[in-house]
Design a protein around this motif. Structure first.
Motif, PDB file in Angstrom:
ATOM      1  N   SER A 110       0.855  -1.191   0.000  1.00 51.21           N
ATOM      2  CA  SER A 110       0.000   0.000   0.000  1.00 51.21           C
ATOM      3  C   SER A 110       0.895   1.246   0.000  1.00 51.21           C
ATOM      4  N   ALA A 111       0.251   2.402  -0.070  1.00 53.21           N
ATOM      5  CA  ALA A 111       1.006   3.664  -0.050  1.00 53.21           C
ATOM      6  C   ALA A 111       1.722   3.806   1.293  1.00 53.21           C
ATOM      7  N   ASP A 112       2.897   4.434   1.265  1.00 50.27           N
ATOM      8  CA  ASP A 112       3.651   4.658   2.495  1.00 50.27           C
ATOM      9  C   ASP A 112       2.855   5.558   3.433  1.00 50.27           C
ATOM     10  N   ASP A 113       2.929   5.267   4.740  1.00 53.07           N
ATOM     11  CA  ASP A 113       2.186   6.029   5.745  1.00 53.07           C
ATOM     12  C   ASP A 113       3.001   7.229   6.209  1.00 53.07           C
ATOM     13  N   PHE A 114       2.329   8.386   6.301  1.00 46.99           N
ATOM     14  CA  PHE A 114       2.949   9.584   6.854  1.00 46.99           C
ATOM     15  C   PHE A 114       2.929   9.461   8.374  1.00 46.99           C
ATOM     16  N   ILE A 115       4.110   9.537   8.988  1.00 53.54           N
ATOM     17  CA  ILE A 115       4.202   9.446  10.452  1.00 53.54           C
ATOM     18  C   ILE A 115       4.161  10.838  11.061  1.00 53.54           C
ATOM     19  N   GLY A 116       4.974  11.738  10.533  1.00 53.37           N
ATOM     20  CA  GLY A 116       5.020  13.097  11.052  1.00 53.37           C
ATOM     21  C   GLY A 116       6.155  13.863  10.406  1.00 53.37           C
ATOM     22  N   GLN A 117       6.336  15.103  10.833  1.00 50.53           N
ATOM     23  CA  GLN A 117       7.414  15.901  10.284  1.00 50.53           C
ATOM     24  C   GLN A 117       7.992  16.834  11.329  1.00 50.53           C
ATOM     25  N   ALA A 118       9.214  17.264  11.043  1.00 55.26           N
ATOM     26  CA  ALA A 118       9.907  18.236  11.887  1.00 55.26           C
ATOM     27  C   ALA A 118      10.476  19.307  10.969  1.00 55.26           C
ATOM     28  N   THR A 119      10.594  20.519  11.489  1.00 59.59           N
ATOM     29  CA  THR A 119      11.148  21.624  10.722  1.00 59.59           C
ATOM     30  C   THR A 119      12.300  22.235  11.505  1.00 59.59           C
ATOM     31  N   ILE A 120      13.401  22.464  10.801  1.00 60.11           N
ATOM     32  CA  ILE A 120      14.569  23.097  11.414  1.00 60.11           C
ATOM     33  C   ILE A 120      14.808  24.406  10.675  1.00 60.11           C
ATOM     34  N   TYR A 121      14.824  25.511  11.419  1.00 59.22           N
ATOM     35  CA  TYR A 121      15.072  26.824  10.830  1.00 59.22           C
ATOM     36  C   TYR A 121      16.582  27.063  10.825  1.00 59.22           C
ATOM     37  N   VAL A 122      17.159  27.254   9.630  1.00 57.02           N
ATOM     38  CA  VAL A 122      18.621  27.314   9.502  1.00 57.02           C
ATOM     39  C   VAL A 122      19.155  28.700   9.125  1.00 57.02           C
ATOM     40  N   GLU A 123      18.317  29.728   9.132  1.00 55.30           N
ATOM     41  CA  GLU A 123      18.764  31.054   8.719  1.00 55.30           C
ATOM     42  C   GLU A 123      19.916  31.571   9.587  1.00 55.30           C
ATOM     43  N   ASP A 124      19.806  31.441  10.908  1.00 50.75           N
ATOM     44  CA  ASP A 124      20.870  31.917  11.793  1.00 50.75           C
ATOM     45  C   ASP A 124      22.165  31.136  11.584  1.00 50.75           C
ATOM     46  N   LEU A 125      22.047  29.844  11.349  1.00 51.09           N
ATOM     47  CA  LEU A 125      23.220  29.009  11.075  1.00 51.09           C
ATOM     48  C   LEU A 125      23.916  29.475   9.799  1.00 51.09           C
ATOM     49  N   LEU A 126      23.152  29.734   8.740  1.00 48.40           N
ATOM     50  CA  LEU A 126      23.730  30.183   7.475  1.00 48.40           C
ATOM     51  C   LEU A 126      24.368  31.555   7.615  1.00 48.40           C
ATOM     52  N   ALA A 127      23.724  32.447   8.367  1.00 44.35           N
ATOM     53  CA  ALA A 127      24.285  33.785   8.579  1.00 44.35           C
ATOM     54  C   ALA A 127      25.616  33.697   9.316  1.00 44.35           C
ATOM     55  N   LEU A 128      25.682  32.881  10.349  1.00 45.35           N
ATOM     56  CA  LEU A 128      26.923  32.700  11.110  1.00 45.35           C
ATOM     57  C   LEU A 128      28.002  32.059  10.240  1.00 45.35           C
ATOM     58  N   GLY A 129      27.623  31.071   9.442  1.00 47.99           N
ATOM     59  CA  GLY A 129      28.572  30.423   8.537  1.00 47.99           C
ATOM     60  C   GLY A 129      29.088  31.369   7.474  1.00 47.99           C
ATOM     61  N   ALA A 130      28.215  32.249   6.967  1.00 52.45           N
ATOM     62  CA  ALA A 130      28.629  33.229   5.961  1.00 52.45           C
ATOM     63  C   ALA A 130      29.637  34.205   6.553  1.00 52.45           C
ATOM     64  N   GLU A 131      29.472  34.523   7.830  1.00 52.03           N
ATOM     65  CA  GLU A 131      30.368  35.458   8.513  1.00 52.03           C
ATOM     66  C   GLU A 131      31.697  34.811   8.895  1.00 52.03           C
ATOM     67  N   ASN A 132      31.644  33.564   9.371  1.00 50.30           N
ATOM     68  CA  ASN A 132      32.841  32.909   9.913  1.00 50.30           C
ATOM     69  C   ASN A 132      33.453  31.843   9.009  1.00 50.30           C
ATOM     70  N   GLY A 133      32.829  31.529   7.895  1.00 49.14           N
ATOM     71  CA  GLY A 133      33.338  30.493   7.006  1.00 49.14           C
ATOM     72  C   GLY A 133      32.713  29.133   7.260  1.00 49.14           C
ATOM     73  N   ALA A 134      32.224  28.907   8.483  1.00 51.59           N
ATOM     74  CA  ALA A 134      31.558  27.649   8.829  1.00 51.59           C
ATOM     75  C   ALA A 134      30.777  27.838  10.120  1.00 51.59           C
ATOM     76  N   ALA A 135      29.730  27.043  10.277  1.00 51.65           N
ATOM     77  CA  ALA A 135      28.931  27.051  11.513  1.00 51.65           C
ATOM     78  C   ALA A 135      28.290  25.682  11.673  1.00 51.65           C
ATOM     79  N   GLN A 136      28.001  25.328  12.938  1.00 51.84           N
ATOM     80  CA  GLN A 136      27.480  23.995  13.200  1.00 51.84           C
ATOM     81  C   GLN A 136      26.403  24.016  14.283  1.00 51.84           C
ATOM     82  N   LEU A 137      25.351  23.233  14.047  1.00 50.85           N
ATOM     83  CA  LEU A 137      24.358  22.927  15.067  1.00 50.85           C
ATOM     84  C   LEU A 137      24.615  21.470  15.431  1.00 50.85           C
ATOM     85  N   HIS A 138      25.126  21.227  16.620  1.00 52.91           N
ATOM     86  CA  HIS A 138      25.398  19.858  17.046  1.00 52.91           C
ATOM     87  C   HIS A 138      24.089  19.077  17.082  1.00 52.91           C
ATOM     88  N   PRO A 139      24.156  17.758  16.896  1.00 52.41           N
ATOM     89  CA  PRO A 139      22.917  16.979  16.907  1.00 52.41           C
ATOM     90  C   PRO A 139      22.081  17.247  18.150  1.00 52.41           C
TER      91      PRO A 139
END
Length: 154
Positions: A82-111
């Protein structure tokens, strides 16, 4: 504008609740970011506590076009007949991470853990994800000035 690679580390999930009546569910994740889509392996028989430990790369720009800096993770249960069942979803907002990475060359959100929300907006467990953004190194000699015939040393 900073262009680089956003690496997503999909670790595991806990407490998703089983959607299958017989046997354990076989969850997988569809990761989406600005029109790019990646799909994880299917965690066969791992039920509501799957483990993936997979890395996915997305092309990312900051500030980039548009302002939709959301990484969407859709968790589904792979079904054979049958069709695959949707369990749920999560959303991660990465704008601040990208801004910090653009400024410093790299940025990380640890797991860390993010809530998984089902279609009816109820809590459905958690998913553990890490995200890293690294600016693409300029290619060697890119933009270097090469002299024309008038600038030669002869």
């Amino acid at each position: 504008m900073a262009t680089g690679t956003m690496e997503v580390l999909l670790v595991n999930a806990k407490g998703l609740g089983d959607t299958d009546f017989i046997g354990d569910m076989d969850p997988y994740v569809v990761l989406q970011y600005k029109g790019q889509e990646r799909k994880s392996i299917v965690a066969r028989g791992q039920g509501s506590n799957p483990s993936w430990n997979e890395k996915f790369n997305f092309r990312a720009e900051y500030p980039g076009s548009g302002n939709n800096f959301k990484l969407n993770l859709k968790i589904l249960d792979k079904d054979t007949f049958s069709a695959d069942d949707f369990i749920g979803q999560a959303t991660i907002y990465v704008e601040d991470l990208l801004a910090l990475g653009a400024e410093n060359g790299a940025a990380q959100l640890h797991p860390r853990k993010y809530s998984v929300i089902s279609a009816d907006q109820t809590y459905r467990g958690e998913i553990q994800v890490g995200v890293t953004f690294t600016i693409k190194a300029e290619a060697e000699n890119e933009g270097a000035k090469f002299g024309g015939w008038r600038e030669s040393s002869f």
